[in-house]
Each structure stands twice: as structure tokens, then as C-alpha cells.
Enzyme design. Structure first.
Site, PDB file in Angstrom:
ATOM      1  N   ASP A  85      -2.597   1.460   6.289  1.00  0.00           N
ATOM      2  CA  ASP A  85      -3.362   0.215   6.507  1.00  0.00           C
ATOM      3  C   ASP A  85      -4.841   0.503   6.668  1.00  0.00           C
ATOM      4  O   ASP A  85      -5.681  -0.305   6.274  1.00  0.00           O
ATOM      5  CB  ASP A  85      -2.975  -0.505   7.822  1.00  0.00           C
TER       6      ASP A  85
ATOM      7  N   HIS B  41      -0.485   1.404  10.607  1.00  0.00           N
ATOM      8  CA  HIS B  41       0.045   2.489   9.775  1.00  0.00           C
ATOM      9  C   HIS B  41      -1.165   3.240   9.205  1.00  0.00           C
ATOM     10  O   HIS B  41      -2.203   2.622   8.930  1.00  0.00           O
ATOM     11  CB  HIS B  41       0.808   1.991   8.550  1.00  0.00           C
TER      12      HIS B  41
HETATM   13  C1  XUL Z   1       8.770  -4.092   8.614  1.00  0.00           C
HETATM   14  C2  XUL Z   1       8.189  -3.821   9.936  1.00  0.00           C
HETATM   15  C3  XUL Z   1       7.143  -2.748   9.961  1.00  0.00           C
HETATM   16  C4  XUL Z   1       7.146  -1.934  11.196  1.00  0.00           C
HETATM   17  C5  XUL Z   1       6.195  -0.778  11.181  1.00  0.00           C
HETATM   18  O1  XUL Z   1       9.756  -5.055   8.611  1.00  0.00           O
HETATM   19  O2  XUL Z   1       8.516  -4.447  10.908  1.00  0.00           O
HETATM   20  O3  XUL Z   1       5.916  -3.373   9.754  1.00  0.00           O
HETATM   21  O4  XUL Z   1       6.853  -2.706  12.322  1.00  0.00           O
HETATM   22  O5  XUL Z   1       6.373   0.059  10.109  1.00  0.00           O
END
Ligand code: XUL
Ligand code: CO
Length: 437
Positions: free
Chosen positions: A104, A101
Site C-alpha cells: 500500500d 501493507h
Molecule cells: C482482506 C483483508 C485484508 C487484511 C490484511 O479481506 O481483510 O485487508 O485485513 O491483509
């Protein structure tokens, strides 16, 4: 140069007999199975958020995990050191893909332009590390759930100002995903749902979500991002109800709003179980409707009712997952992203290696077993026999649309009761157990 995982060697395949805990027993990347190498089949990716950012905190407790790369008081320095450490980790593990993300990899600053400037700085560091190593993102995404501005949703917030913020974040996340050569882009709607329907206009919010997705598709085309978009279903948590509940709910949404051409699904094990399904159900649904894309590999705990995101070390799970993936034709742009985190007491850097090695070995074994099952055609044969009667004249007339209710009533009047046949479930489970040894 600082070594962030000192004392940990490059992890190599040593075979099932090894006593070395920092070696692969089953994952042998170059070994060919059913026409492809294990590496090509499994397409492992390390997730940035849990692996490098999770500090062991839970709703009741403070962080337990400290790392050398997050010790500075300067958040930008932490971001740089973490990125450098991440590439050391990817290389030592021998994994060629990663997922992230925006949030992150770089801290949020006071304003969007300051945040984007820091992101650019970290992305240029990542680009250099990628060029040096040949490692690329499997997918990128934007975090539209941690900042308080998204507390009532992002694209489904009651505020158009928040909707605009979500758009600005996804716009930038798409640009950096393109710049880093990400193979795909994920939408996980963590707060795209509601806490109570008493304050929620469900219809309007769903329409806003669709509008948002169309804008994302337009922008993707505008900048030339070639990879697929993925929606990641999850039924709840953090919201009481998430609009992307499960594979079939996402499918209905994509169909209704004419988004099927640009989206596939990123299916996650623990999300499937939270929705009351098992992983196999979600996979089979996605393959049956041509919307399978990628996998977030983890597992839950049947005794805990939330998304525990544990590392996948269950051989039944990995075997059935790989069976379904092989039967569906394998991964194209997708892969196996370890959306999994250490337990709170696993505080040492070496625990991160054990977690990934164990999961990769379990998937490698699952792949081997699944491939053998397919080669022997045992489960296919069971299906063929079970549906064989559809090859009869009656079956063909029904399937081709030639028969109507009146014909079928006539058939029943002439032939009487059907023969009842055993489903042989226990026998089939025994066969599966024979293969999983
Ligand atoms: C949350 C989840 C996230 C997604 C990406 O449950 O799985 O980490 O994979 O936003
Ligand atoms: Co996930």
C-alpha cells in the site's frame, strides 16, 4: 504545503444535537467510561489500503475515484504524496493509529532490492510524519496476494521459490513494522488456500504454512519485534477455501503446530459472516480460548455473498462487539481498524470523512450502551440464573470430575424427569432493545 483535503476542518466532538456533518456526535475521545477514556477503549485505526488506495473498481467496472495525491505518473511520487495526505487525514480525524501493507505504501519495482529501497524511502518519510504527530501503526503486514507470483499461494504455494519470496517480503515488512513502532503484525492468508483439491496437497501445504509461521516467529525474536502476531481468519475469497477459515480453525492450527504463544487473532466482521458466523460468535470463541487480539471493523451485506467491506454503522453490531470486548477485559495491543471502503459512487474526499465519522460515532454509542449493560449486570444476571443449577451437589460433582456415568444413571433413576425451563430469548432481546435507544 499542499493540503490534500482542502475545506475539511479538524473533526471535533460537538454532541448529539449538532447539525454539523463534519463533527462527532458521540465520539468524545477524552470522556471517561468505565475507568478509561473513549479513545483508550476504542483504539481506532485508519486502514491505508481502502482509505487511500481504493479507487472504486469492482469486478465489473473501472475505477471511479480519483484523488489529488494519486494523480502523478511517477509511482514513487504518488507514494510520497499519499503518505503525506494520509497523515493530514489522520490528524483531521483525530485518530492516532493506522494499519498498512508494504504494497500500500510503496510500489513494487523490478527487483526485490529496488522495491526495498523505495520502501525505505517511504518509511523514512512516514517516520518523520509520525514523529511530528505522535501517530503510530496499530499493525503492519505484507501483501502476499496481489502480485501474480502469489497466484497459487505464498507460504502454501507449490513452489519453494515462491515460498522464499513470501519469506523475503515478510522479513522486510517485519523490519519496517519494527522501525515504525507498530504495535502488532498481521498475517492474512488471502491466497493460502485452494481453488480445487484436485491439484492441491492440503496436508503438505498446511505444514508449509506452519513452517513459515515458525520462521516468522524466529525472525521476530531475532530483530526484537515485541508486539504480537495476529492471524486474520477468513473462510474464502479470493480462494474457494482459505486455511485460516475461522477462529476455531485458526485455533486448531496454532495448537497443532505449537504456535499459541506467539499468535492471537485479528477478527473481521465480514469474514465472520462469510464463514457463516456472526461477529459475536468469533469474538466469544477468541475470548473463551485466550486468543483474542484485535478487530478489523466493517460489515457485509446479507444480500451480497462477498466481502463488501462496508463501514460499520449498525448499532447492534457495535454494541455487541463492545460488550464482548469489555467483558473480555478490553483491548491491550489491539484496536478497531476500519478495514472498510467507500461505496463505488462515494467519489468525493468528504465521503471518506463521513464514513469514518459515522463509524466512530456508532462505536462510541455501542461502547456507551455496552458499558451501561455491564454496569447494570442484566445479561450477567440472566446467565447466572440460567446456570444456577450447576451450584447444586449434582452440578458440582459433574464439574469437578467426581461423578461418572453410573452415578448419573443412579441420579436419574432416583429423580426422574428434569424441569424444562424457558430460554427467554424474546425477553432478553427486548431488554437489549431497551438499552439500544
Ligand atoms: C482482506 C483483508 C485484508 C487484511 C490484511 O479481506 O481483510 O485487508 O485485513 O491483509
Ligand atoms: Co481485514
Amino acid at each position: 504545503m499542499t493540503e490534500y483535503f482542502p475545506g475539511i476542518p479538524t473533526i471535533r466532538y460537538e454532541g448529539p444535537g449538532t447539525r454539523n456533518s463534519l463533527a462527532y456526535r458521540h465520539y468524545n475521545p477524552a470522556e471517561v467510561i468505565a475507568g478509561k477514556t473513549m479513545e483508550q477503549h476504542l483504539r481506532f485505526a485508519v486502514c491505508y489500503w481502502h482509505t487511500f488506495k481504493f479507487a472504486g473498481n469492482d469486478p465489473f467496472g473501472l475505477p471511479t475515484i480519483g484523488r489529488m495525491y494519486n494523480s502523478s505518473s511517477d509511482p514513487v511520487r504518488v507514494a510520497e504524496e499519499t503518505m503525506t495526505a494520509a497523515f493530514e487525514f489522520f490528524q483531521k480525524l483525530g485518530v492516532k493509529l493506522w494499519c498498512f501493507h508494504d504494497w500500500d505504501i510503496a510500489p513494487e519495482m523490478q527487483t526485490l532490492s529496488e522495491t526495498n529501497a523505495v520502501l525505505d524511502r517511504i518509511v523514512s518519510l512516514a517516520t518523520k510524519l509520525q514523529d511530528d504527530t505522535g501517530i503510530r501503526p496499530l499493525w503492519g503486514t505484507a501483501n502476499l496476494f496481489s502480485n501474480p507470483r502469489f497466484m497459487a499461494g505464498a507460504a502454501t504455494s507449490p513452489s519453494p521459490h515462491v515460498f522464499a519470496w513470501a519469506a523475503a517480503k515478510v522479513k522486510k515488512a517485519l523490519e519496517i513494522s519494527l522501525e515504525l513502532g507498530a504495535e502488532g503484525y498481521v498475517f492474512w492468508g488471502g491466497r493460502e488456500g485452494y481453488e480445487t483439491l484436485l491439484n492441491t496437497d492440503l496436508k503438505r501445504e498446511t505444514e508449509h504454512l506452519a513452517r513459515f509461521m515458525h520462521m516468522a516467529v524466529d525472525y521476530k525474536k531475532e530483530i526484537g519485534f515485541q508486539g504480537p502476531f495476529y492471524i486474520e481468519p477468513k473462510p474464502k475469497e479470493p480462494t474457494k477455501h482459505q486455511y485460516d477459515f475461522d477462529a476455531s480453525t485458526c485455533h486448531a492450527f496454532l495448537q497443532k503446530y505449537d504456535l499459541l504463544d506467539d499468535f492471537r487473532l485479528n477478527i473481521e466482521v465480514n469474514h465472520a459472516t462469510l464463514a457463516g458466523h456472526d461477529m459475536l460468535h468469533e469474538l466469544e470463541y477468541a475470548f473463551a480460548h485466550d486468543i483474542f487480539g484485535s478487530i478489523d471493523a466493517n460489515r457485509g451485506d446479507t444480500l451480497l455473498g462477498w466481502d463488501t467491506d462496508q463501514f460499520p454503522t449498525d448499532l447492534y453490531l457495535t454494541t455487541l462487539t463492545m460488550y464482548s470486548v469489555l467483558r473480555g477485559g478490553g483491548f491491550t495491543t489491539g484496536g478497531l481498524n476500519f478495514d472498510a471502503k467507500l461505496r463505488r459512487q462515494s467519489i468525493d474526499p468528504v465521503d471518506l470523512f463521513h464514513a469514518h465519522i459515522g463509524s466512530m460515532d456508532t462505536f462510541a454509542r455501542g461502547l456507551r450502551i455496552a458499558s451501561k449493560l455491564r454496569e447494570d449486570g442484566v445479561l450477567e444476571e440472566i446467565l447466572r440464573e440460567r446456570y444456577a443449577e450447576w451450584g447444586s451437589e449434582l452440578g458440582r460433582r459433574i464439574e469437578s470430575g467426581a461423578a461418572g456415568f453410573a452415578d448419573l444413571e443412579k441420579h436419574v433413576l432416583q429423580t426422574g424427569e428434569p424441569e424444562c425451563r424457558s430460554g427467554r430469548q424474546e425477553h432478553i432481546e427486548n431488554i437489549l432493545n431497551d438499552y439500544i435507544q
